[in-house]
Each structure stands twice: as C-alpha cells, then as structure tokens.
Design a protein around this motif. Structure first.
Motif: not given
Ligand SMILES: Cc1c2[nH]c(c1CCC(=O)O)Cc1[nH]c(c(CCC(=O)O)c1C)Cc1[nH]c(c(CCC(=O)O)c1C)Cc1[nH]c(c(C)c1CCC(=O)O)C2
Length: 337
Positions: A139-141, A181-184, A199-201, A224-225
């Motif tokens: 996901a994008g950070a 929250r969307i990313t998680a 991987q978080l970009f 997120v992480l």
C-alpha cells in the motif's frame, strides 16, 4: 511458506544468498505486460482478477524472482473508497478535486473491505498459482497518498502539502488519520487473502525534513504498521537516508534503502534491522560489467546487515531491458554456492 528465503531474511536470518525481487517488476518494461494491458485503462486492469494474476505472475515466470509483488496501485484503495482519481499514462495519479481544507475531509470515508473484493479474489488466485513463492502485498503510506490528494497529482516541490501540514496541522492530522485507516484496511484485505509479507511505500517522504517526518508523518505510518504486525513489514522510502531510524521506529521489520548510501552505512544507522535494496535502477542501462560489479558490491555490503533482501533502490524504469534483470537474478542465485 515461513521458510521462504524472503521471510527468513525479513526475520533477520543470514541466508545463503539474499532473496531477490524488484520493485515495479510487473509493468511496462515487459512486452508481455504491454500486450495484456492493451486498450485497458490502468485502474480497470487492477479490478480484473484474471488480469492481475497474469501480470503478477509474468516477472515470476520470466526471472525466477524470490517474491511476487501484487499487481495493483497505491491509489486503488482511494478509488474504492469513492475518491475520483485516475492514473494518466506517463503522468501518474490525478485527483479530480484535491483536498485543500477541512471541508474536503468528508470526501474521505473509510474503505469498506467489500469495496475491494476484487483484491481478495486476485490474491487468493495468486497464492494458488504461486505454489510457494511468497506474495508481497503493498500500500502507499499516508504521506505519499496524501501528497497526491493535496497536490491533485504528481508534484516536484510538494508546496501545497507542506503548506497544509504547517498551517493547518489539525486538518493535516485528520487527513492522514483517514488515509491511514484506508491503507490499513487495504493491507488487511491482502493479508487475510494470503499475502505473506507487506510493503508500505512512502516513495515521496524524502521531500520532508527529519523533523517534519517525525511530527507530521511517523505517527500515521506507525498506526498502519501496528495493524499488520502479523506478517513481516517492509517500510520503503526514497531519499530517506537521513531518517532511516525513524522509518524503523515506525514499526518496520525491514527498512528499504535507496541507492544514496551503501548498505553497510545503512546498517550502522539502523543496527539490527534487516535491509532491502539498493541498486540504482538507472544503472541497469549501463554496460553489463558495471552492473555486475554493482550487484557484487551490494551483496557484500548487505552482509553487514541483519538480513538482506536484494532489490533496486526504487522501481524498474520502463526503458529497462528485461534480459538485464534476468542476468541480475541469475548472478544472485549463483551465489548460493
Ligand atoms: C508512487 C507510486 C504509484 N504507484 C506505486 C507507487 C509506489 C512505488 C514507487 O515509488 O515506485 C506502486 C505500484 N504501482 C504499480 C505496482 C505493482 C507492480 C510492481 O511493483 O511490479 C506498485 C507496487 C503498478 C503501476 N502503476 C502505474 C503503472 C504504469 C501504468 C501503465 O502501465 O500504463 C504500473 C504498472 C501507474 C503509476 N502509479 C503511480 C505512478 C507514479 C505511476 C506511473 C505513471 C506513469 O509514468 O505512467 C503512483
């Protein structure tokens, strides 16, 4: 699956050779990719599980890399949450109505997992097809995604983004909290469907000072992480050498390093943390002896780290000759002895 080279390196084990994969290994440098994508818009291709499986598998088949990276894009979850965003060829993500103030935040609702059921279907299909090769979800950070939302598209100086974070910090933190929250959720869907590593970009975090990163970004990437700590987490940025310890502190199991510092120097900056990197993607256009020497140097310097995953310092450039990537993989695989 836990015994794959990739997962072992993520856990900090010294492996007989580094596992190898390439950021952007699936994509425009491959003729078979261009053929499959013909006439299908980028974001539409991400919603078709059969196409996602095929494109994700292409570099695995061609190169024999040690991991697959899920074919998708960092803006897929934003689009699924209802944001009007498109990917323009040769440009990148373009947002129709950029976020400029508090009133715009309502346009960022949470992502319902059901809105990305095509991701679940694609990942499940892939795990079956991959037969043991680990799949990296991504996901994008929050910062990198927010930069597109605020600027409305790619940016050189991130001036609107920086102005917003400093002038309206409450709006900024609300925005990053929503994006986090969307990313998680997007990562959770991939893990639940079978992704082995994520991987978080944070590709554009290098535009920030260390102090800005720590105050305005780190807490949101950490949130997120923390939600995906049941699989190994790789945290990657470009131009982030000056704050690698903060990237680790955000909750990464592995820190991605671009080509600006050697891996032994990176290992001194984040002792005990497995590293991923760091061949300059531009050098793949140089003559083979140059590339070969760089690959050997990076593998040697990578031994200073507690676990090393061989990769580029950023994504494969579209003009890269796929045969060169094949030779890089071959050289690394031959190191197993
Ligand atoms: C910043 C960012 C984006 N997308 C991504 C990032 C972070 C990684 C990085 O820093 O390189 C991540 C990404 N995008 C894509 C993947 C999956 C494929 C892979 O890594 O092998 C991944 C991991 C496919 C894609 N995403 C995109 C393509 C090209 C679209 C096409 O083939 O027409 C692919 C294969 C489009 C895209 N999407 C984005 C950009 C800047 C572009 C390129 C625009 C262009 O030059 O055409 C946003």
């Amino acid at each position: 699956m836990n015994e794959s080279l990739l997962v072992r390196a993520c856990r900090g084990e010294q492996t007989e050779r580094p596992p190898v994969w390439f950021m952007r290994q699936a994509g425009r440098s491959l003729p078979e990719y261009r053929k499959v994508r013909e006439g299908v818009p980028m974001l539409e291709s991400c919603r078709r599980p059969e196409m996602v499986v095929e494109i994700t598998m292409q570099p695995v088949r061609r190169y024999g890399v040690d991991a697959a990276i899920f074919f998708s894009d960092i803006v897929v979850p934003l689009r699924a949450a209802g944001i009007d965003v498109e990917i323009e060829s040769g440009v990148g993500p373009v947002v129709a109505e950029p976020v400029r103030g508090r009133a715009d935040l309502d346009r960022l609702p949470p992502l319902e997992p059901g809105a990305v059921s095509f991701v679940t279907e694609s990942v499940r299909g892939l795990v079956e097809e991959l037969a043991g090769t680990p799949l990296i979800g991504f996901a994008g950070a929050p910062f990198t995604l927010a930069s597109y939302l605020v600027e409305g598209g790619p940016s050189r100086h991130y001036e609107r983004t920086k102005a917003l974070m400093h002038s309206q910090p409450d709006v900024w933190h609300d925005l990053l909290g929503r994006v986090a929250r969307i990313t998680a959720t997007f990562l959770r869907v991939q893990i639940d469907a079978g992704a082995s590593v994520v991987q978080l970009f944070d590709s554009w975090a290098g535009a920030l000072s260390k102090a800005e990163y720590e105050r305005f970004v780190l807490p949101h990437s950490a949130a997120v992480l923390a939600e995906v700590n049941d699989v190994p987490r790789i945290h990657f940025g470009v131009g982030t050498s000056e704050f690698l310890p903060l990237m680790a502190q955000a909750g990464a199991d592995v820190v991605g390093v671009d080509w600006r510092i050697p891996l032994d120097e990176a290992a001194r900056r984040v002792p005990g943390v497995p590293l991923q990197g760091n061949l300059d993607p531009a050098l793949l256009l140089a003559d083979w002896p140059v590339i070969e020497a760089e690959v050997d140097r990076i593998v040697t310097e990578g031994r200073a780290a507690e676990g090393h995953i061989f990769n580029l310092g950023h994504g494969v450039l579209p003009s890269t000759d796929p045969d060169v990537l094949a030779r890089v993989v071959e050289r690394i695989r031959a190191m197993a002895g």
